[in-house]
Scaffold this motif. Sequence first.
Motif, PDB file in Angstrom:
ATOM      1  N   GLU C 200       0.908  14.485  24.841  1.00  0.00           N
ATOM      2  CA  GLU C 200      -0.223  13.469  25.071  1.00  0.00           C
ATOM      3  C   GLU C 200      -1.122  13.786  26.309  1.00  0.00           C
ATOM      4  O   GLU C 200      -1.092  14.784  26.829  1.00  0.00           O
ATOM      5  N   CYS C 201      -2.102  12.985  26.495  1.00  0.00           N
ATOM      6  CA  CYS C 201      -3.106  13.359  27.494  1.00  0.00           C
ATOM      7  C   CYS C 201      -3.364  12.070  28.288  1.00  0.00           C
ATOM      8  O   CYS C 201      -4.302  12.068  29.028  1.00  0.00           O
ATOM      9  N   TYR C 202      -2.320  11.043  28.204  1.00  0.00           N
ATOM     10  CA  TYR C 202      -2.297  10.058  29.031  1.00  0.00           C
ATOM     11  C   TYR C 202      -2.366  10.554  30.638  1.00  0.00           C
ATOM     12  O   TYR C 202      -3.053   9.816  31.569  1.00  0.00           O
ATOM     13  N   TYR C 218     -10.622  10.605  25.283  1.00  0.00           N
ATOM     14  CA  TYR C 218      -9.971   9.658  24.519  1.00  0.00           C
ATOM     15  C   TYR C 218      -9.808  10.357  22.966  1.00  0.00           C
ATOM     16  O   TYR C 218     -10.587  11.350  22.912  1.00  0.00           O
ATOM     17  N   PHE C 222      -4.823  10.865  21.363  1.00  0.00           N
ATOM     18  CA  PHE C 222      -4.442  10.788  22.920  1.00  0.00           C
ATOM     19  C   PHE C 222      -4.838   9.445  23.501  1.00  0.00           C
ATOM     20  O   PHE C 222      -4.790   9.198  24.743  1.00  0.00           O
ATOM     21  N   TRP C 224      -6.816   5.596  24.105  1.00  0.00           N
ATOM     22  CA  TRP C 224      -7.806   4.901  24.345  1.00  0.00           C
ATOM     23  C   TRP C 224      -7.813   4.050  25.649  1.00  0.00           C
ATOM     24  O   TRP C 224      -6.551   3.695  25.887  1.00  0.00           O
ATOM     25  N   GLU C 394       1.036   7.857  23.460  1.00  0.00           N
ATOM     26  CA  GLU C 394       2.270   8.623  23.256  1.00  0.00           C
ATOM     27  C   GLU C 394       2.954   8.618  21.985  1.00  0.00           C
ATOM     28  O   GLU C 394       4.195   9.051  21.768  1.00  0.00           O
TER      29      GLU C 394
END
Lengths: 412, 412, 412
Positions: C200-202, C218, C222, C224, C394
Amino acid sequence: MNDVVKSSVASYQSGFSLPQKLYTSREAFDFDMQHVFKKHWIHVGTVADVKRKGDYRVIQIDNNSIIIVRGQDDEVRAFYNSCRHRGAKVCVEDKGHVPKLVCPYHQWVYELDGSLIHSSRMGEGFNCDASGLKPVALESIGGLLFMNLSENPDMAALEQMRSELEPFAAFYQLDKLKVAHEADLIENANWKLVVENNRECYHCGANHPELLRVWPPYGVGFGWPDDPKEKQAAEEKLNALYDAKIPEWQNMGMPYEIVEMDENRWYRAARMLLTQGAVSQTMDGQPAVKKLLPPFSEPDNSSLSMWTHPNAWLHFTCDHILSTSVLPLSEDKTLVRTRWMVREDAVEGEDYDLSNLTHTWIQTNDQDRMLAEITHAGCLTDGYIPGPYSEDSESLLQHFTDWYVDQIKQQL
Amino acid sequence: MNDVVKSSVASYQSGFSLPQKLYTSREAFDFDMQHVFKKHWIHVGTVADVKRKGDYRVIQIDNNSIIIVRGQDDEVRAFYNSCRHRGAKVCVEDKGHVPKLVCPYHQWVYELDGSLIHSSRMGEGFNCDASGLKPVALESIGGLLFMNLSENPDMAALEQMRSELEPFAAFYQLDKLKVAHEADLIENANWKLVVENNRECYHCGANHPELLRVWPPYGVGFGWPDDPKEKQAAEEKLNALYDAKIPEWQNMGMPYEIVEMDENRWYRAARMLLTQGAVSQTMDGQPAVKKLLPPFSEPDNSSLSMWTHPNAWLHFTCDHILSTSVLPLSEDKTLVRTRWMVREDAVEGEDYDLSNLTHTWIQTNDQDRMLAEITHAGCLTDGYIPGPYSEDSESLLQHFTDWYVDQIKQQL
Amino acid sequence: MNDVVKSSVASYQSGFSLPQKLYTSREAFDFDMQHVFKKHWIHVGTVADVKRKGDYRVIQIDNNSIIIVRGQDDEVRAFYNSCRHRGAKVCVEDKGHVPKLVCPYHQWVYELDGSLIHSSRMGEGFNCDASGLKPVALESIGGLLFMNLSENPDMAALEQMRSELEPFAAFYQLDKLKVAHEADLIENANWKLVVENNRECYHCGANHPELLRVWPPYGVGFGWPDDPKEKQAAEEKLNALYDAKIPEWQNMGMPYEIVEMDENRWYRAARMLLTQGAVSQTMDGQPAVKKLLPPFSEPDNSSLSMWTHPNAWLHFTCDHILSTSVLPLSEDKTLVRTRWMVREDAVEGEDYDLSNLTHTWIQTNDQDRMLAEITHAGCLTDGYIPGPYSEDSESLLQHFTDWYVDQIKQQL
C-alpha cells in the motif's frame, strides 16, 4: 525420551554420519547434556591447572558452574559453585588462589574441602555440618583430570581407563608442569561435529599446512593413499621407522603399544613418529621449549596422542603437552579449550617463546573451527543426507557415532 | 498450569529460597508475567514523569508497550501503544510532549484521552468512536503511579494500599517535583532474585560501602548483631534515638509509624534514622540538593522507605526521592529503572550536582546487580538446593517468596 | 497443525489485519516456513546475479543454504549447499566464480550441474553417481529467478505466472544487464508486516519524501483522495495521461495492460506513469544511468512494477531495474535484499553514480523498515486488535492476507 531423538536414532546407519536432528536439534542437545555430559567422564584439565594448595579453577558445563580446587591436603576436588545459603556463586572469578572459599554475598566461609565453617545471623538451630558445598566426582589419571557429574559415577569405566592410560600419562610427570597458555575458541557448530572433525586426518592435507610440517600424512588410524602400491610403500616405510624406534622407547620406559578404541574402549592412545626430523609441534619442528619435559634429556621425534569420548584430545611431545576439552554451549555452539603445558621451571621469554609454542595449534584449531562450522551449516539444510564414512580414513568417526548412538539406546 | 511450575511450588518450603525452576525456567517466567505482572499493581513511576499536559512516557513490560500520558484535563492515563488501524506503535520515542497522539504510519489522530478523532481514506462506514486506544488501569497514590494490566484490576487491593501509603507519599508533594535523573540497569538475573536482594541488608556490610556511610547497619527489619549483648545494646540505642526523634516528626505532621508487611499487606513503609548525622544518601551525608523538598525548611536525618510487591522500592530523604521499578525482560534478564526526583525549581549545576546526587545508588545498584547475577548463575547449577533464610535478617524475603508462591497457588 | 495457528486462523476476518499470533508467534513462523516458503515460488534474484558460466551465488532461506550456479551449458540451476560426504557447505563464500564445485572439507569435486566426479579414499564400492548435490527447482521467467523448495513444485502455478509476466520481463532483456549494487537490510519485524507495508502507498505521503518526488500520489491500486470531487479529478487526470501514453507503449511493443491480483493470481504487474516529468527513481527524476536499458533509445516516463506473493516486488524504469526479495529470518526478523540492475556495459563513475542510482530506494527501504518495526512492536501488545484495511487504499493487503490464510486452510 524425546520423539525427535528417538526417531533419529532409529534411522541411524552405522558407517554413515548421524541423522540431521542429532546434530542440529535442541532436543538432541538436551539429551546429550543429560545422558552424555552428565553421565560420562569428562576431561576438564590437568593437575597443572591448580598447582598450589588453595588454587582454584571454575569450569562452566551447560548449566553447571564447577569449582576445581586443590585442598590443604593436596587433594584436588570439585564442587558445584553454589553457596548453600541463597545459591550464589562462591567463586566469581575464573581462577584464583585463596585460603578459604568465602561467598561474596553474605560471607559464608567454606574450607577448601567444601565444608562450611562459618555463617553469621543464622540463629542457634543452624547446622553447618549439613551445609557443605555439594561435591562433584573428580579423578586424576596420571595428572589428567576427569570429572563426572552423575550422582552415581561409573567407577568401573574410570578404573578400566586408568589401568590402560595412566602408564602413558604418568611418564610425563604432570605434577612438575605448569600451564604456559590457555586458549578458548567458540565454534558455531554442534559438539559432535567438532569431535568428528578431530577424529580423522583425511581433511588435514588441504586444511592444515602448519600441522603437516611435523605430523605424518598417513597411519595412526588416519588412513592411507588410494593407490594400492603407494599404500603398501607407505606402510612398509612406516613400519621400518617404528621397528628402528621401538628399542629406544623401551630403553626409556615409554609406553608405546597402541590402545585402540573398540567396543569396550571409549579412549585411545597412540604413539606416532613425527616427520622430517621434527621433535615438536612447531613451524620448524624444533623444540618450542629449551627445558624439555622431566623424563627427557634429549629431544625425541615421537608424539603421544590420546583421545577420550566424549570430549578430549591430547598431544604429548618431548617439550610440551597440549590438552583440549570440548565443552558444548548449545546445539550449535561449542567451546574448545586448549592448554599448553611446559616444565614448571621454564621461563617465558627465556626458555620459550609463547607464539612459537602455540602457533601450530592455534592455526589448526581455527582451521578446524571453520570446517566444523561449514559442516554444521550444511547439515542444517533439507539437502543433508547422512553420508558414508571412509572405511580407510574415518573409522574413528564411526566408532564415535556408534558409541554415541549406544548412549541413546541405553535410555530406550 | 505448567507442570514445571506446579511441581516446583509443591516442593516449596516456607523459610527457604525458592525451588530452582521458579528462578530459572522459561515456564515460571511466563507464569510470572501472566499471573503476577499482568494481575498486580505495578509501580511504574510518578507524576513527575509527565509533569505537563501532553507529556508522555512509554514503558515496556514484557510484550507490552504502554503510553503514560497527562491529558488536557490534567489526568494521567495509560494506553496500550498500538494504533487501532494496523497496530503500529503510536509513540515511537520513549518520552515526549505532544498536543495529540498521531500514529506515524497513516496519521490516525488520537486525543490525549485515547479517543480517535481523525483517520483518512477509511470510507463512509468507518466509526471513530469504537476505535480509541485501548486503556490500561493506572492509579496515583500520593503521586506514585501504579499500573494494572488486568482486564479486571483488583481495586480493593489498591484502595487498601492507598489508605495506608498515601499519607506517607502525599507529605512529599510529588506534583512539585521533577525527575533529575533516570538510570536503567539490565541485570542478568531473574527478577525475583533482584527483589530478594533488595529485601535484606544482611549483604550490605560487605558489599555497599557507599550506602553504609549513611544507612544504619541494623534495624528496620534488616536484622541485628549475632552477639546477644551487642544486639540488646544496638536495640536500646536505636529505640532511644527514635524516642527522641518522634516528637519532631509529630510536630511536622510526618507519618512515622511502620506499616509492616503481613499476610494481608504486599507493601511496607518504614521511617528510619540515618547514621552519623547524615541527612541524605550522599557520600558526605549532606544534602545533595540545596533547595529541600517542599515540606522541609531544615535538613532532616530521617529517611522514609517503601517497598511494594512485586516490583518496587523507594527512599525519601529531605532533599530527594529515589524510586525504583523492577521490570522483568526474560527469565534471566531484568531491567532495574531508578529515578531521582528533586524540587521542580532546583537547577542542575546550581542547586545540585548530578553525580553527587546519584553516586551512592548508582554504586549500590551496580553492586546489587553483581550479587543478583552470581546468585542466578549459582541457582542454575545442579548443586543448587533451596537454602534457609536468616530469621533475623531475611524475614522480608520469606514474606516475598510466601506471597509469590501464594500467587501460584491461587491458579491451581 | 499447531493449535496457535489453527485458533488464530479461525478468528481471521477478511478485510482486517491478521490475528496477533500469526504475526508474532514462533508457531506461525514455523508454519510459514514449512507451508509457504517451502511450497511456493520464491523470488531469489535474476540471471544477472550469475552472468558467466561458473558464477555462483549462495542464498540462505531459513535453515537452507542454497547454491545458484550457471553451468557450462548456460543453464542456471540450484542445489542444496551440502556435500554428500559429511554435509559441509560446498560453497563457503556468498558468491564467486569456479570451474567446479569443490568441497573444502575433503575435496569432493562436483560438476556445475551437481554431479559428483571425484572423491578420494572412499574405497572400491563407492558410487559417485548416487552422490550428486541435491537439486532444488529453479525457473527463469524472462530472467527473473523463482525457486521452489518443495519436493513436488507446483509447475502449473509457475506456468500460469510465466504466461502472464514473461512478456513484461522479457521486454527488458535481463541477460544483458549486470547487478550494479545489492543491499541487505535486516528488519526487526515479521515478514508479513514487511510485505503488507509494501502493498500500500497510504503511508507514502507522510513517510517517503524521496520516492514521492517521482512516484504518483494516487492510482495503481494505491487509493485516491478522500474528497469525492478531488478523487474524480485525479482519476480523470490520470486516465487522460494514460490515453495519451498508450500509443507510444504500443509502438515500442511494451506490455502495459494491468495484470491484477485476484483469487487465481498471486502476482501483479502494473505499468504506471511517473510524475512531474520524471523518467527514473532518482532525486531529480532524471536517468541515473547514461546508458539506458537495451530496449530504450529515449528516456521513458513510465515505470513497470511487479509484485509476487509471498516475497517480492520489482520496479523497472528505462535506465535500471530494482528487484527486492523478502527472506524471513525468524518470527520477528526479516532480511530485505534489494538489487539494482543496469546495462552490462554501463561503467560506474562514468555512466552512473552509485549513490544517485540507489539513494531513493535505500531511503525508502529504511523508512519502511522503521514502519514495519513499530508495527511489529505494537502488534505484540495485549492492546492489539486486528484493524480494518482501507478499502480504497489497502485492498492489496487484503488480497495478501486472504491468500496467506488460504495457505493455512489448505493444511487443515
